[in-house]
Design a protein around this motif. Structure first.
Motif, short mmCIF file in Angstrom:
data_model
loop_
_atom_site.label_atom_id
_atom_site.label_comp_id
_atom_site.label_asym_id
_atom_site.label_seq_id
_atom_site.Cartn_x
_atom_site.Cartn_y
_atom_site.Cartn_z
N PRO A 70 0.81 -1.23 0.00
CA PRO A 70 0.00 0.00 0.00
C PRO A 70 0.84 1.27 0.00
CG PRO A 70 -0.82 -1.57 1.63
CD PRO A 70 0.51 -2.10 1.15
N LYS A 71 2.03 1.21 0.61
CA LYS A 71 2.95 2.35 0.57
C LYS A 71 4.36 1.83 0.30
CE LYS A 71 4.32 2.68 5.45
NZ LYS A 71 4.46 3.59 6.59
N ASN A 72 5.23 2.74 -0.08
CA ASN A 72 6.61 2.38 -0.38
C ASN A 72 7.34 2.06 0.93
OD1 ASN A 72 9.37 2.37 -1.01
ND2 ASN A 72 9.09 3.84 -2.67
N LEU A 73 7.69 0.78 1.10
CA LEU A 73 8.38 0.34 2.32
C LEU A 73 9.88 0.56 2.26
CD1 LEU A 73 6.56 -3.08 2.91
CD2 LEU A 73 6.01 -0.84 3.90
N GLY A 74 10.43 0.74 1.07
CA GLY A 74 11.87 0.83 0.91
C GLY A 74 12.49 -0.55 0.81
N TYR A 75 13.75 -0.57 0.47
CA TYR A 75 14.45 -1.83 0.24
C TYR A 75 14.37 -2.76 1.45
CZ TYR A 75 18.38 -5.05 -0.29
OH TYR A 75 19.15 -6.18 -0.34
N ASP A 76 14.77 -2.29 2.61
CA ASP A 76 14.82 -3.15 3.80
C ASP A 76 13.42 -3.60 4.21
OD1 ASP A 76 17.78 -2.83 4.43
OD2 ASP A 76 17.13 -0.74 4.46
N GLY A 77 12.48 -2.68 4.19
CA GLY A 77 11.12 -3.03 4.58
C GLY A 77 10.50 -4.03 3.62
N ASN A 78 10.84 -3.95 2.34
CA ASN A 78 10.28 -4.87 1.37
C ASN A 78 10.89 -6.27 1.51
OD1 ASN A 78 8.35 -5.37 -0.59
ND2 ASN A 78 9.68 -4.81 -2.29
N ILE A 79 12.16 -6.34 1.86
CA ILE A 79 12.76 -7.65 2.16
C ILE A 79 12.00 -8.31 3.32
CG2 ILE A 79 14.83 -8.81 3.02
CD1 ILE A 79 15.08 -7.85 0.15
N ARG A 80 11.73 -7.53 4.35
CA ARG A 80 10.99 -8.05 5.50
C ARG A 80 9.57 -8.47 5.10
NH1 ARG A 80 12.26 -4.25 8.31
NH2 ARG A 80 10.45 -2.89 8.14
N GLU A 81 8.94 -7.70 4.23
CA GLU A 81 7.60 -8.03 3.76
C GLU A 81 7.61 -9.34 2.98
OE1 GLU A 81 3.41 -7.23 3.20
OE2 GLU A 81 4.94 -6.52 4.62
N LEU A 82 8.61 -9.55 2.18
CA LEU A 82 8.71 -10.79 1.41
C LEU A 82 8.84 -12.01 2.31
CD1 LEU A 82 10.96 -9.43 -1.44
CD2 LEU A 82 8.84 -10.70 -1.83
N VAL A 83 9.64 -11.87 3.36
CA VAL A 83 9.76 -12.97 4.32
C VAL A 83 8.40 -13.28 4.94
CG1 VAL A 83 10.77 -13.69 6.53
CG2 VAL A 83 12.19 -12.53 4.83
N ALA A 84 7.68 -12.23 5.31
CA ALA A 84 6.37 -12.41 5.95
C ALA A 84 5.34 -13.03 4.99
CB ALA A 84 5.86 -11.07 6.47
N ARG A 85 5.44 -12.73 3.71
CA ARG A 85 4.47 -13.23 2.73
C ARG A 85 4.80 -14.64 2.24
NH1 ARG A 85 -0.29 -10.19 1.99
NH2 ARG A 85 0.18 -7.96 1.93
N SER A 86 6.02 -15.10 2.44
CA SER A 86 6.45 -16.38 1.89
C SER A 86 5.95 -17.55 2.72
CB SER A 86 7.98 -16.42 1.83
OG SER A 86 8.49 -15.43 0.95
N ARG A 87 5.89 -18.73 2.08
CA ARG A 87 5.45 -19.94 2.76
C ARG A 87 6.53 -21.02 2.77
NH1 ARG A 87 1.98 -22.74 0.19
NH2 ARG A 87 2.43 -21.81 -1.85
N GLY A 88 7.60 -20.82 2.04
CA GLY A 88 8.63 -21.84 1.92
C GLY A 88 9.44 -22.02 3.18
N ARG A 89 10.12 -23.14 3.26
CA ARG A 89 11.03 -23.37 4.38
C ARG A 89 12.24 -22.45 4.29
NH1 ARG A 89 14.33 -28.97 5.35
NH2 ARG A 89 15.75 -28.17 6.93
N PHE A 90 12.66 -22.15 3.05
CA PHE A 90 13.77 -21.22 2.83
C PHE A 90 13.33 -20.15 1.85
CE2 PHE A 90 16.20 -24.45 4.83
CZ PHE A 90 17.37 -23.86 5.29
N CYS A 91 13.87 -18.95 2.02
CA CYS A 91 13.71 -17.86 1.07
C CYS A 91 14.98 -17.75 0.23
CB CYS A 91 13.47 -16.53 1.80
SG CYS A 91 11.89 -16.41 2.65
N PHE A 92 14.80 -17.70 -1.08
CA PHE A 92 15.89 -17.52 -2.02
C PHE A 92 15.61 -16.19 -2.72
CE2 PHE A 92 18.87 -19.99 -5.01
CZ PHE A 92 19.20 -18.89 -5.77
N PHE A 93 16.37 -15.14 -2.38
CA PHE A 93 16.08 -13.80 -2.90
C PHE A 93 16.74 -13.59 -4.26
CE2 PHE A 93 15.05 -13.18 1.51
CZ PHE A 93 14.01 -12.27 1.47
N MET A 94 16.05 -12.84 -5.10
CA MET A 94 16.58 -12.45 -6.40
C MET A 94 16.40 -10.95 -6.58
SD MET A 94 17.93 -15.01 -8.03
CE MET A 94 18.18 -14.10 -9.55
#
Length: 344
Positions: A70-94
């Motif tokens: 809904p708003k611009n979280l910035g780089y660090d905040g978006n990394i955190r958001e991705l972790v929260a939205r993911s369901r996998g045992r591991f996160c592989f970032f690209m």
């Protein structure tokens, strides 16, 4: 839906032109137990990104999870958001402009299976210029696969080497436990995750190149509330570079204060030993401005290390192009040395 082994996490902000090649490189993997999670961070190209994702989602139903912040979280905040939205045992970032190498997910799954209590996988990676067949540099930290038990040794090896987000692989549940906004604006939230997760989890390093990183793209940082006063979109200013390195040191000091694991000195020394990476894009500054910047870096604690002074002088005298060529050749020589295998 059952949880996949791996969530491929893409922080999306502009660069829609690179999204199709990135998705193609992921969807061509010889591995099926994964999802793709994309968090679009309210960029000017949101509609274009949405349209591309919709095209792929129709062909790959259930594989791609797409969210618009809904708003611009910035780089660090978006990394955190991705972790929260993911369901996998591991996160592989690209990174949103990079490419995943063939067999990367299968290799990651093999490492997860072989090592118990794994928290972080340290990848090897290459930089390419324009097209993926034009490899400019390849970064291997070890000549062979390595394992690091939880604690100070694992953190000291993996901390600085977690700086490149593409190919950053972390245990999702442990990363979620470490969630905090205190380092937003450092551009190195993943390094906080590394420090926190490896207190109790092990690490593995692989010599296999897992990702190709695109060189020469202008940075997009500076649009979120946490970044606006520190970064200028389109370039890395001296102030930006100082903020970034200061941020990494604040993360490692926070680790000491939280856990008693004191790695402030070895991490600072590690940065000093590879300080060229911190100033590589600042070598065209007028000499007076460059000296002022180096003096500010020295006050962060680097004044104690001769390597810091060597890089500041050596790099400015040679310039970026010749320094890059020298370091590329040095890496090749080191890799073929019988003593090669020490973390770099």
């Amino acid at each position: 839906m059952s949880s996949p082994l791996i969530s491929v996490c893409i922080p999306a902000y502009n660069r829609a032109r690179h999204l199709r090649p990135l998705l193609d490189s992921i969807l061509a993997q010889d591995f099926e137990d994964f999802e793709i999670v994309i968090c679009e961070d309210r960029s000017q190209e949101r509609d274009a990104i949405n349209g591309i994702v919709s095209d792929y989602a129709r062909v790959w139903p259930g594989v791609i999870q797409y969210f618009e912040n809904p708003k611009n979280l910035g780089y660090d905040g978006n990394i955190r958001e991705l972790v929260a939205r993911s369901r996998g045992r591991f996160c592989f970032f690209m990174g949103n402009d990079d490419l995943m190498c063939p067999h990367a997910l299968q290799h990651t799954a093999d490492l997860i299976e072989r090592y118990e209590n794994l928290g972080v996988i340290l990848k090897s990676y290459s930089w390419f210029d324009g097209t993926p067949d034009r490899i400019a540099q390849t970064v291997h930290y070890f000549s062979e696969e390595k394992y690091f038990a939880p604690g100070a040794a694992a953190i000291s090896v993996c901390f600085r080497r977690s700086g490149v987000i593409s190919g950053y692989i972390v245990d999702r549940e442990e990363a979620q436990k470490a969630a905090t906004a205190k380092f937003d604006g450092t551009l190195y939230y993943q390094m906080h995750l590394t420090a926190s997760v490896l207190c109790t989890k092990s690490a593995a390093a692989t010599p296999k190149v897992l990702v190709l990183c695109r060189d020469g793209e202008a940075p997009e940082f500076g649009n979120s509330e946490s970044e606006a006063a520190k970064y200028t979109p389109g370039r890395y200013t001296p102030e930006a570079r100082i903020n970034m390195i200061s941020g990494t040191l604040s993360i490692i000091r926070d680790l000491r204060d939280r856990t008693g694991i004191d790695l402030v000195e070895p991490v600072t020394r590690d940065y000093a030993n590879y300080f060229y990476l911190c100033i590589r894009d600042q070598l065209a500054q007028p000499l007076g401005d460059y000296i002022k910047m180096c003096h500010r870096f020295s006050r962060l604690g680097f004044y104690r290390y001769p390597s810091f002074y060597f890089y500041c002088v050596f790099a400015y005298v040679l310039g970026q192009k010749r320094c890059d060529a020298f370091i590329k050749q040095a890496r090749l020589l080191l890799r073929h040395s019988p003593r090669w295998g020490t973390a770099r």
